[in-house]
Design an enzyme around this catalytic site. Structure first.
Site, short mmCIF file in Angstrom:
data_model
loop_
_atom_site.label_atom_id
_atom_site.label_comp_id
_atom_site.label_asym_id
_atom_site.label_seq_id
_atom_site.Cartn_x
_atom_site.Cartn_y
_atom_site.Cartn_z
N HIS A 126 0.85 -1.20 0.00
CA HIS A 126 0.00 0.00 0.00
C HIS A 126 0.89 1.25 0.00
CE1 HIS A 126 -3.43 2.39 0.33
NE2 HIS A 126 -4.00 1.92 1.42
N HIS A 173 0.20 1.89 -12.44
CA HIS A 173 -0.80 2.03 -11.37
C HIS A 173 -1.99 1.15 -11.72
CE1 HIS A 173 -3.64 3.90 -8.57
NE2 HIS A 173 -2.58 4.37 -7.93
N ASP A 213 4.24 8.14 -6.49
CA ASP A 213 5.43 7.82 -5.69
C ASP A 213 6.74 8.07 -6.42
OD1 ASP A 213 4.26 7.12 -3.33
OD2 ASP A 213 3.87 5.06 -3.96
#
Ligand code: ACO
Length: 446
Positions: free
Chosen positions: A284, A323, A381
């Site tokens: 996560h 993603h 990220d």
């Protein structure tokens, strides 16, 4: 409608018309059933009427990981992964990052509308004046081992808050709900900063009510002997934007955990501890740390082409790319990228070689059919780790940095769940695949 899009309500108010239905034939019995389609969805419970024989339990749907199951109706966050769209309460993330602040976005998520000036002033005042934690909370954090993971400290301390506010279990009381929301948003940075100082063996710094939400956090991280800590406005703003970007992301693992645990009607501190626990898992939070390790390994921009060849030969993964939902440039990545230079300049790290490698790697990957064919673009990220590193935040703290803003999203989702007439205690079904009706064998005979 694509796989990557949040479902939106139908224009007919959810009433099925003749065409808006699904006809299912059970080939075991030859029976045909008609089920309404509302909001692009069929009700899983409608399948229960399909039975092979009298007394049969009825048909269930099987969906491990809920990959195709809407577990709630929500007005909070809209995502269209194919188009790279993220909206909170209908407002595009780009506009919120450009014009708003994290606390205003937290208000928007929690209350459902942008505040008027007096409402925002009151909200900011309330949050600012609940940042202190009980001294026993501080003492309990001090009792952790010197090398305790800051996320483990946060997880247990958020749960411990439940014992300091026992009245929070009155979840039917609007005042108690509001106080829990204010306290959690206010205290999360304090707990996070205490966990950071603990790791470094430094005394904890108490909140400073004269600073902004992000400025106060920087003060609690970095203040040493100075009487007043003066945060660099560039860092204050970059952190605020990062927090806006991480404030909510609809029904992911931690949000689903908050809703599922909260559906038992436990107090919100306990429900949010479940969210923190879910976020602690490496699947996560945590990819930004992997990006930094990857950039370290690449070493220089000259090594980028060889590294990309390795990715294409499936020897490596390009961390920070791809993603599950976004099959386009993650809108959050585009916004973060704009702040990287500013933060590196403010922290004196403008010549950080990792930035040059990251930019070169991104450019080459975006020019390469291997990545574009697979719709692999930078995600949130890819650049956030570089910002955290420039802020001298250790990698173990990265997920804690994520938990601070996500608290606003978790709380908005928790409030929505509590107020939803359709909410029942979460209780999934299973397909039992074990033994039946065995006779107990005494231990000596096994
Ligand atoms: N590098 C190289 N190839 C990749 C990458 C990557 N980062 N991501 C996906 N691919 C490839 C897969 O090998 C696959 O190729 P194939 O069809 O030839 O077999 C194709 O792209 C599709 O990949 P899937 O695994 O089906 O994509 P999925 O949606 O399941 O995975 C995920 C999404 C887990 C994020 C993946 O892209 C990944 O591991 N990325 C790197 C880790 C990362 O950055 N995670 C952070 C996500 S953002 C967040 O959680 C806040």
């Amino acid at each position: 409608m694509t796989d990557d899009q949040t479902r939106t309500g139908s224009s007919n108010g959810g009433v099925a018309t003749a065409q808006e239905s699904l006809t299912v034939t059970d080939n075991r019995t030859g029976e045909t059933y008609e089920m309404p389609i509302t909001e692009g969805t069929v009700k899983a419970m409608d399948f229960r009427q399909i039975k092979a024989a009298e007394g049969d339990f009825g048909l269930m749907t099987y969906d491990p990981a809920f990959t195709n199951t809407a577990h709630c109706r929500s007005d909070i966050t809209y995502i269209d992964g194919s188009a790279g769209i993220l909206e909170h309460r209908g407002y595009p993330i780009e506009q919120l990052c450009e014009q708003s602040t994290f606390l205003e976005v937290a208000y928007l998520l929690v209350h459902g509308a942008l505040p008027k000036q007096n409402e925002l002033d009151y909200w900011q005042y309330a949050i600012t004046h609940h940042t202190y934690v009980h001294e026993n909370i501080k003492k309990s954090m001090e009792s952790f081992r010197y090398d305790a993971h800051p996320m483990a400290m946060l997880l247990s301390t958020v749960g411990a808050l439940s014992s300091f506010y026992p009245q929070a279990k009155e979840i039917g009381d609007a005042t108690e709900r509001y106080m829990a929301v204010v306290r959690l948003i206010a205290k999360m940075p304090t707990l996070a900063a205490f966990a950071y100082r603990h790791q470094l063996g430094l005394p904890y710094v108490y909140p400073d009510n004269d600073l902004s939400y992000s400025g106060n956090f920087l003060s609690m991280l970095y203040k040493m002997t100075e009487v007043t800590y003066e945060p660099d406005p560039r860092l204050e703003r970059a952190l605020d934007v990062l927090w806006i970007l991480h404030a909510d992301h609809e029904q992911n693992c931690s949000t689903a955990a908050v809703r599922a645990v909260g559906s038992s009607q436990v107090d919100p501190y306990s429900a949010l501890a479940a969210g923190v626990a879910a976020l602690y898992g490496p699947l996560h939070g945590g990819a930004n740390e992997a990006v930094l390790r990857m950039l370290d390994r690449i070493g220089t921009t000259d090594n980028v082409p060889a590294f990309l060849e390795g990715v294409k030969n499936r020897e490596e993964k390009l961390m920070g790319f791809g993603h599950r939902v976004y099959k386009n440039y993650d809108p959050r990545a585009r916004i973060i990228k704009k702040h990287v230079d500013e933060v590196l300049e403010a922290t004196g790290g403008a010549d950080n070689p990792k930035l040059a490698i990251a930019v070169e790697l991104e450019q080459r990957a975006l020019d390469d059919e291997y990545f574009t064919d697979r719709k692999l673009y930078p995600n949130v990220d890819y650049y956030s780790g570089l910002i955290y590193e420039a802020l001298k935040i250790p990698t173990g703290m990265f997920t804690v940095m994520f938990a601070i803003p996500r608290t606003a999203g978790w709380l908005a989702q928790w409030l929505e769940m509590v107020g939803d007439e359709e909410t029942k205690i979460a209780r999934p079904r299973q397909i039992y695949s074990g033994e039946r009706e065995l006779d107990y064998t005494p231990i000596g005979d096994r």
